[in-house]
Design a protein around this motif. Structure first.
Motif, PDB file in Angstrom:
ATOM      1  N   GLY A 173      38.158  14.021  13.258  1.00  0.00           N
ATOM      2  CA  GLY A 173      37.778  15.018  12.267  1.00  0.00           C
ATOM      3  C   GLY A 173      36.765  14.448  11.295  1.00  0.00           C
ATOM      4  N   MET A 174      36.475  15.200  10.258  1.00  0.00           N
ATOM      5  CA  MET A 174      35.517  14.733   9.262  1.00  0.00           C
ATOM      6  C   MET A 174      36.179  14.633   7.888  1.00  0.00           C
ATOM      7  SD  MET A 174      33.005  17.963   8.378  1.00  0.00           S
ATOM      8  CE  MET A 174      32.408  18.106  10.057  1.00  0.00           C
ATOM      9  N   THR A 175      35.746  13.651   7.135  1.00  0.00           N
ATOM     10  CA  THR A 175      36.238  13.445   5.781  1.00  0.00           C
ATOM     11  C   THR A 175      35.099  13.725   4.812  1.00  0.00           C
ATOM     12  OG1 THR A 175      37.797  11.760   6.553  1.00  0.00           O
ATOM     13  CG2 THR A 175      37.337  11.836   4.201  1.00  0.00           C
ATOM     14  N   LEU A 176      35.363  14.547   3.833  1.00  0.00           N
ATOM     15  CA  LEU A 176      34.362  14.941   2.842  1.00  0.00           C
ATOM     16  C   LEU A 176      34.748  14.373   1.482  1.00  0.00           C
ATOM     17  CD1 LEU A 176      31.911  16.784   2.044  1.00  0.00           C
ATOM     18  CD2 LEU A 176      33.598  18.585   1.613  1.00  0.00           C
ATOM     19  N   TRP A 177      33.792  13.743   0.815  1.00  0.00           N
ATOM     20  CA  TRP A 177      34.002  13.181  -0.527  1.00  0.00           C
ATOM     21  C   TRP A 177      33.091  13.930  -1.485  1.00  0.00           C
ATOM     22  CZ3 TRP A 177      36.813   8.354  -1.524  1.00  0.00           C
ATOM     23  CH2 TRP A 177      36.809   7.978  -2.872  1.00  0.00           C
ATOM     24  N   VAL A 178      33.651  14.488  -2.543  1.00  0.00           N
ATOM     25  CA  VAL A 178      32.894  15.261  -3.523  1.00  0.00           C
ATOM     26  C   VAL A 178      33.132  14.680  -4.911  1.00  0.00           C
ATOM     27  CG1 VAL A 178      32.532  17.535  -4.556  1.00  0.00           C
ATOM     28  CG2 VAL A 178      33.103  17.358  -2.121  1.00  0.00           C
ATOM     29  N   VAL A 179      32.070  14.336  -5.623  1.00  0.00           N
ATOM     30  CA  VAL A 179      32.161  13.906  -7.022  1.00  0.00           C
ATOM     31  C   VAL A 179      31.784  15.104  -7.894  1.00  0.00           C
ATOM     32  CG1 VAL A 179      31.330  12.309  -8.776  1.00  0.00           C
ATOM     33  CG2 VAL A 179      31.577  11.535  -6.405  1.00  0.00           C
ATOM     34  N   TYR A 180      32.652  15.449  -8.816  1.00  0.00           N
ATOM     35  CA  TYR A 180      32.442  16.644  -9.622  1.00  0.00           C
ATOM     36  C   TYR A 180      32.843  16.375 -11.070  1.00  0.00           C
ATOM     37  CZ  TYR A 180      37.511  17.241  -9.380  1.00  0.00           C
ATOM     38  OH  TYR A 180      38.872  17.039  -9.486  1.00  0.00           O
ATOM     39  N   ALA A 181      32.381  17.238 -11.978  1.00  0.00           N
ATOM     40  CA  ALA A 181      32.757  17.168 -13.392  1.00  0.00           C
ATOM     41  C   ALA A 181      32.436  18.514 -14.025  1.00  0.00           C
ATOM     42  CB  ALA A 181      32.004  16.054 -14.110  1.00  0.00           C
ATOM     43  N   ALA A 182      33.116  18.809 -15.116  1.00  0.00           N
ATOM     44  CA  ALA A 182      32.844  20.035 -15.864  1.00  0.00           C
ATOM     45  C   ALA A 182      31.795  19.754 -16.939  1.00  0.00           C
ATOM     46  CB  ALA A 182      34.122  20.573 -16.506  1.00  0.00           C
ATOM     47  N   CYS A 258      27.870  14.294  -2.878  1.00  0.00           N
ATOM     48  CA  CYS A 258      28.831  14.518  -1.803  1.00  0.00           C
ATOM     49  C   CYS A 258      28.519  13.579  -0.642  1.00  0.00           C
ATOM     50  CB  CYS A 258      28.827  15.983  -1.349  1.00  0.00           C
ATOM     51  SG  CYS A 258      27.223  16.591  -0.762  1.00  0.00           S
ATOM     52  N   GLY A 259      29.507  13.387   0.208  1.00  0.00           N
ATOM     53  CA  GLY A 259      29.341  12.517   1.365  1.00  0.00           C
ATOM     54  C   GLY A 259      30.208  12.970   2.515  1.00  0.00           C
ATOM     55  N   ILE A 260      29.810  12.588   3.731  1.00  0.00           N
ATOM     56  CA  ILE A 260      30.542  12.928   4.951  1.00  0.00           C
ATOM     57  C   ILE A 260      30.826  11.650   5.730  1.00  0.00           C
ATOM     58  CG2 ILE A 260      30.373  14.034   7.221  1.00  0.00           C
ATOM     59  CD1 ILE A 260      30.830  16.117   5.233  1.00  0.00           C
ATOM     60  N   HIS A 261      32.070  11.511   6.197  1.00  0.00           N
ATOM     61  CA  HIS A 261      32.454  10.434   7.110  1.00  0.00           C
ATOM     62  C   HIS A 261      33.073  11.061   8.346  1.00  0.00           C
ATOM     63  CE1 HIS A 261      34.236   6.764   8.713  1.00  0.00           C
ATOM     64  NE2 HIS A 261      35.409   7.358   8.721  1.00  0.00           N
ATOM     65  N   LEU A 262      32.575  10.692   9.529  1.00  0.00           N
ATOM     66  CA  LEU A 262      33.124  11.189  10.782  1.00  0.00           C
ATOM     67  C   LEU A 262      34.149  10.181  11.284  1.00  0.00           C
ATOM     68  CD1 LEU A 262      29.824  12.434  12.466  1.00  0.00           C
ATOM     69  CD2 LEU A 262      31.456  13.732  11.061  1.00  0.00           C
ATOM     70  N   ALA A 263      35.378  10.653  11.481  1.00  0.00           N
ATOM     71  CA  ALA A 263      36.487   9.762  11.831  1.00  0.00           C
ATOM     72  C   ALA A 263      36.761   9.821  13.327  1.00  0.00           C
ATOM     73  CB  ALA A 263      37.745  10.158  11.054  1.00  0.00           C
ATOM     74  N   PHE A 264      36.879   8.624  13.938  1.00  0.00           N
ATOM     75  CA  PHE A 264      37.187   8.509  15.345  1.00  0.00           C
ATOM     76  C   PHE A 264      38.377   7.579  15.538  1.00  0.00           C
ATOM     77  CE2 PHE A 264      32.780   9.774  15.196  1.00  0.00           C
ATOM     78  CZ  PHE A 264      32.657  10.672  16.249  1.00  0.00           C
ATOM     79  N   LYS A 265      38.979   7.638  16.683  1.00  0.00           N
ATOM     80  CA  LYS A 265      40.080   6.730  16.983  1.00  0.00           C
ATOM     81  C   LYS A 265      39.570   5.296  16.951  1.00  0.00           C
ATOM     82  CE  LYS A 265      42.750  10.071  19.645  1.00  0.00           C
ATOM     83  NZ  LYS A 265      43.346  10.443  20.963  1.00  0.00           N
ATOM     84  N   PRO A 266      40.441   4.337  16.579  1.00  0.00           N
ATOM     85  CA  PRO A 266      39.992   2.962  16.317  1.00  0.00           C
ATOM     86  C   PRO A 266      39.305   2.269  17.480  1.00  0.00           C
ATOM     87  CG  PRO A 266      42.201   3.311  15.467  1.00  0.00           C
ATOM     88  CD  PRO A 266      41.857   4.519  16.263  1.00  0.00           C
ATOM     89  N   ASP A 267      39.549   2.710  18.731  1.00  0.00           N
ATOM     90  CA  ASP A 267      38.967   1.991  19.862  1.00  0.00           C
ATOM     91  C   ASP A 267      37.515   2.381  20.114  1.00  0.00           C
ATOM     92  OD1 ASP A 267      40.086   4.039  22.655  1.00  0.00           O
ATOM     93  OD2 ASP A 267      39.806   4.558  20.555  1.00  0.00           O
ATOM     94  N   ILE A 268      36.983   3.317  19.307  1.00  0.00           N
ATOM     95  CA  ILE A 268      35.582   3.694  19.462  1.00  0.00           C
ATOM     96  C   ILE A 268      34.724   2.751  18.624  1.00  0.00           C
ATOM     97  CG2 ILE A 268      33.897   5.518  19.048  1.00  0.00           C
ATOM     98  CD1 ILE A 268      35.830   5.999  21.357  1.00  0.00           C
ATOM     99  N   THR A 269      33.795   2.057  19.271  1.00  0.00           N
ATOM    100  CA  THR A 269      32.939   1.123  18.547  1.00  0.00           C
ATOM    101  C   THR A 269      31.511   1.225  19.036  1.00  0.00           C
ATOM    102  OG1 THR A 269      33.442  -0.631  20.137  1.00  0.00           O
ATOM    103  CG2 THR A 269      34.807  -0.528  18.161  1.00  0.00           C
ATOM    104  N   GLY A 270      30.590   1.158  18.078  1.00  0.00           N
ATOM    105  CA  GLY A 270      29.178   1.006  18.393  1.00  0.00           C
ATOM    106  C   GLY A 270      28.587   2.148  19.189  1.00  0.00           C
ATOM    107  N   GLY A 271      27.383   1.898  19.743  1.00  0.00           N
ATOM    108  CA  GLY A 271      26.712   2.863  20.600  1.00  0.00           C
ATOM    109  C   GLY A 271      26.436   4.167  19.891  1.00  0.00           C
ATOM    110  N   ASP A 272      26.383   5.220  20.704  1.00  0.00           N
ATOM    111  CA  ASP A 272      26.080   6.545  20.171  1.00  0.00           C
ATOM    112  C   ASP A 272      27.244   7.138  19.418  1.00  0.00           C
ATOM    113  OD1 ASP A 272      23.508   6.632  21.083  1.00  0.00           O
ATOM    114  OD2 ASP A 272      24.044   7.450  23.036  1.00  0.00           O
ATOM    115  N   GLN A 273      28.405   6.458  19.441  1.00  0.00           N
ATOM    116  CA  GLN A 273      29.552   6.999  18.730  1.00  0.00           C
ATOM    117  C   GLN A 273      29.425   6.797  17.225  1.00  0.00           C
ATOM    118  OE1 GLN A 273      32.072   8.217  21.075  1.00  0.00           O
ATOM    119  NE2 GLN A 273      32.300   9.489  19.271  1.00  0.00           N
TER     120      GLN A 273
END
Length: 337
Positions: A173-182, A258-273
């Motif tokens: 899935g994807m993880t979204l980070w949002v920095v906000y303030a009033a 804001c930022g986006i991180h794409l999360a994969f299972k730990p055995d995925i490394t390098g390459g196009d992943q």
């Protein structure tokens, strides 16, 4: 204004007790008998300003309400805890440790606004530990997006590409980070941010709204971390898709970055992943133009043209109450008219 000695010992023998409200009392610690309440689902200790520790939470506790426990320094999860916890801990300024938290598989909701000590003690491994099935939301007093977010941008919109040749069953899935303030401090609470996402490649767009309570209006910058699991996408991803994301938040709040991180299972490394660099997106209104949800739930998905050249402007902010997620598509359709 109860103290420790005023709590009847018989209460710890109530094996069927599901809800316990101890809010507004003066005890320093909760008795160890609390852990014997095996069916307790909701514990409320809001405003217990003298409370310093909760030795061990019950094994099946679903929700802990501990807002404004300003002296609380430590609480602990039992080793056999298996639930997805909901923790309301805003303004627990002294809280430094939640024993057992990082041993949990997942969390559902954690509010730790103004809990700077606790937020600084959280490890990245805990924030990265996400699920392909369960969503999670974390609110914490941080001003910066971690370096492990490959896509980062100032403002409330961002574009990113899914990795080429992606293996769908490895995607979490994807993880979204949002920095906000009033723009000002108020003694009020407003609905949290919601997210609009467009898959330009597959011409699919959808909206995600966290199921959580209101957030406090403050000028202090905070961060909102949500994980959107793969199960909420509603369709398979093949890799290489171009995605747009836009964060909507109520006035008087503003999204700083804001930022986006794409999360994969730990055995995925390098390459196009891996993840490519961030692509800036202008025209946040155009992104909202292509919202066409057809069924109500936390996420609504529908095929669309994803044509960002449309000129009929969509309102910048949607008023959606937390208990009205089932009416999300109705609200969006109304605003499009």
């Amino acid at each position: 204004n109860l103290s420790e000695g005023d709590i009847p010992v018989e209460i710890w023998s109530l094996a069927s007790l599901e809800y316990l409200n101890l809010a507004g009392n003066d005890f320093l610690s909760l008795p160890s008998g609390l852990s014997h309440l095996s069916k307790l689902d909701n514990l409320c200790v809001d405003g217990c300003r003298s409370l310093q520790s909760i030795p061990e939470l019950p094994p099946n506790l679903g929700t802990l309400d501990a807002k404004y426990c300003t002296s609380l320094e430590k609480l602990s999860f039992p080793s056999n805890y298996k639930r997805l916890p909901v923790l309301y801990l805003p303004n627990c300024n002294s809280l430094a440790e939640i024993q057992g938290l990082e041993n949990l598989n997942y969390v559902r909701i954690i509010h730790m606004e103004s809990c700077s000590i606790l937020a600084n003690n959280l490890k990245d491994s805990f924030l990265k530990g996400q699920s392909e099935l369960y969503k999670s939301s974390i609110y914490l007093p941080k001003k910066e997006i971690p370096d492990w977010f490959s896509y980062r941008r100032m403002g409330s919109s961002i574009s990113f590409d899914m990795p080429l040749h992606m293996v769908d069953d490895q995607f979490l899935g994807m993880t979204l980070w949002v920095v906000y303030a009033a723009v000002e401090d108020r003694d009020e609470w407003f609905v949290p941010p919601s997210v609009a996402i467009c898959d330009r490649t597959n011409r699919v767009d959808w909206a995600y709204k966290p199921t959580t309570t209101h957030i406090q209006v403050t000028r202090e910058e905070h961060s909102f971390l949500i994980h959107i699991p793969k199960s909420y996408f509603g369709y398979p991803l093949k890799g290489g898709e171009r995605m747009d994301a836009w964060i909507n938040i109520e006035e008087p709040f503003e999204v700083k970055k804001c930022g986006i991180h794409l999360a994969f299972k730990p055995d995925i490394t390098g390459g196009d992943q891996g993840q490519s660099s961030s692509v800036n997106t202008d025209g946040r209104d155009e992104l909202m133009d292509i919202m066409h949800p057809k069924r109500g739930r936390d996420i609504s998905v529908v095929e669309t043209s994803c044509d960002l050249s449309k000129k009929d402007k969509f309102p910048k902010r949607l008023r959606m109450e937390p208990d009205q997620t089932k009416d999300l598509n109705t609200e969006l359709d109304r605003l499009k008219k």
